[in-house]
Design a protein around this motif. Structure first.
Motif, short mmCIF file in Angstrom:
data_model
loop_
_atom_site.label_atom_id
_atom_site.label_comp_id
_atom_site.label_asym_id
_atom_site.label_seq_id
_atom_site.Cartn_x
_atom_site.Cartn_y
_atom_site.Cartn_z
N ASP A 113 37.09 -41.80 28.75
CA ASP A 113 37.17 -42.69 27.60
C ASP A 113 37.11 -44.13 28.11
O ASP A 113 38.10 -44.69 28.60
N GLN A 151 33.71 -37.78 23.71
CA GLN A 151 33.14 -36.93 22.67
C GLN A 151 31.97 -37.61 21.97
O GLN A 151 30.92 -37.01 21.71
N GLY A 152 32.14 -38.90 21.68
CA GLY A 152 31.07 -39.64 21.03
C GLY A 152 29.85 -39.78 21.92
O GLY A 152 28.71 -39.57 21.49
N SER A 207 30.52 -36.76 12.83
CA SER A 207 30.43 -35.40 12.27
C SER A 207 29.51 -35.39 11.04
O SER A 207 29.11 -36.43 10.52
N THR A 226 33.95 -43.34 23.79
CA THR A 226 34.76 -42.12 23.91
C THR A 226 33.87 -40.99 24.43
O THR A 226 32.68 -40.94 24.11
N LEU A 263 27.84 -36.51 22.29
CA LEU A 263 27.08 -36.17 21.08
C LEU A 263 25.86 -37.07 20.95
O LEU A 263 24.77 -36.61 20.57
N GLU A 290 39.81 -43.41 17.44
CA GLU A 290 40.27 -42.08 17.03
C GLU A 290 39.44 -41.51 15.88
O GLU A 290 39.55 -40.32 15.56
N HIS A 325 36.04 -41.66 15.92
CA HIS A 325 34.67 -41.45 16.39
C HIS A 325 34.14 -40.05 16.08
O HIS A 325 33.01 -39.89 15.63
N ALA A 326 34.95 -39.04 16.34
CA ALA A 326 34.49 -37.67 16.10
C ALA A 326 34.16 -37.47 14.63
O ALA A 326 33.15 -36.83 14.29
N TRP A 327 34.97 -38.03 13.75
CA TRP A 327 34.75 -37.91 12.30
C TRP A 327 33.51 -38.69 11.87
O TRP A 327 32.69 -38.19 11.09
#
Length: 385
Positions: A340, A292-293, A230, A290, A296, A223, A225-227
């Motif tokens: 995911d 999103q990860g 970033s 994930t 990116l 949870e 990963h996005a942070w």
């Protein structure tokens, strides 16, 4: 040295009384030196670990006023805790001993900080011991905070008597525990950001490896990963930079890379330790689990760094990890509902199949490298003749 029952009873009767803070200094010195030498054999270590008496006594002498006695007590415990069973026993016999040692080694004037850190690192490599120490740290009235641990680790000359490199391994061991990882990644505390520059810390493989291990463990918190990816943390360049060489890329590939990976000097060297290279690759692989990860990381063109690493890599285990990550990056995106990867349940027979494929690939790489080494040896022989 053979330790029969009569010898054991003699040692308990004649030497144990001198392993106390109240005993005469000269007798203490002889006794602890004897037990330090005894740790040189498995039989000796097993004898010391029988019951609780000797472990408790030796641990108490780490607080002795005589430096030589205290140092020998620390060295004895370093040798003893190299054995996992004894490390576990020490953690459970002297319930706050490891915690108290950690508290002491976070003080700038503690003379035996390096010896203490070796004992703690040995002990916390056992998952159960790491969990127990983590619980003590996480208590509301704890004298030790993870923020303090990281601050000390990141201040290279914190203690003039010690390097504190093993504090990196302690941190890595502790971040096996989810509660510790979440403190390290507290978005309001800016803790993990302090660790990032140390993925290329040249003065100590131990400190560098501990921090790489810590970052890899943190990547298991999906949870976050996005942070982590970033701009607030920007972990990806710090994981890829040690894997990058000085290769040139075309303009399009270069522009897509993170700024820190663009136009690296031709003499840029990769991480020398294959185990650390593997951990860095595994950390990026976790971030790809994930959707999103993964998207990116693809967008940031990590593939070209890994492609060149694969061409350069000579360690079979690292090469397999690299190939597996490349496969993830160049493959089509999974179908809806399976984006995911960490949530996808893989049947056991497929897990076994994938593991066997990795073993086969590892074997192929070893054969290939052995063949190249043999050919190079032959060429050198021909040149000499």
């Amino acid at each position: 040295m053979a330790l029969d029952q009569a010898t054991k009873l003699h040692l308990e009767k004649e030497l144990l009384p001198f392993l106390t803070l109240e005993a005469r200094g000269d007798l203490k010195s002889v006794a602890i030196r004897y037990f330090l030498e005894l740790t040189g054999s498995k039989e000796g270590r097993d004898f010391i670990a029988e019951g609780d008496k000797f472990l408790k006594a030796i641990a108490s002498l780490t607080c002795d006023k005589e430096k030589d006695i205290s140092r020998d007590a620390f060295l004895t415990l370093i040798n003893l805790t190299a054995d996992e069973k004894i490390a576990w026993k020490l953690m459970n016999t002297e319930t706050t001993f490891i915690y108290d040692l950690l508290h002491k080694m976070l003080k700038p004037d503690f003379e035996f900080a390096d010896q203490a850190s070796s004992i703690i690192a040995n002990t916390t490599r056992i998952a159960g011991c790491a969990s127990k120490l983590a619980c003590q740290i996480l208590e509301a009235n704890s004298k030790v905070t993870m923020e303090n641990v990281v601050n000390v680790l990141c201040k290279v000359n914190f203690n003039k008597n010690a390097t504190l490199h093993y504090l990196g391994l302690i941190l890595s061991n502790l971040t096996q525990v989810p509660g510790i990882r979440k403190i390290i990644m507290d978005k309001d505390r800016c803790i993990i950001q302090k660790l990032l520059p140390f993925t290329e810390y040249a003065d100590s493989t131990i400190r560098r490896g501990g921090i790489v291990g810590t970052l890899k463990n943190c990547c298991f918190e999906y949870e976050y990963h996005a942070w982590l990816l970033s701009e607030e943390v920007d972990i990806l360049p710090r994981l890829l930079l040690p894997l990058a060489g000085g290769e040139e890329f075309d303009d399009d590939d270069m522009e897509r890379l993170p700024v820190d990976l663009q136009f690296l000097p031709p003499d840029k060297e990769r991480e020398a330790d294959p185990d650390l290279r593997t951990m860095l690759i595994e950390a990026v692989t976790q971030l790809c689990s994930t959707k999103q990860g993964r998207l990116l990381i693809k967008e940031k063109n990590a593939y070209v760094i890994l492609r060149e690493l694969d061409r350069w890599e000579k360690d079979p285990k690292t090469k397999v990890a690299c190939r597996n990550l490349i496969d993830v990056l160049i493959s089509d995106e999974p179908q809806q509902g399976m984006e995911d990867l960490h949530k996808v349940e893989v049947p056991e027979h497929l897990v076994e199949k994938f593991n066997q494929m990795d073993l086969d690939l590892l074997s192929d790489f070893k054969e290939e490298l052995d063949k190249k080494a043999s050919e190079e040896k032959e060429e050198k022989g021909e040149e000499k003749s």
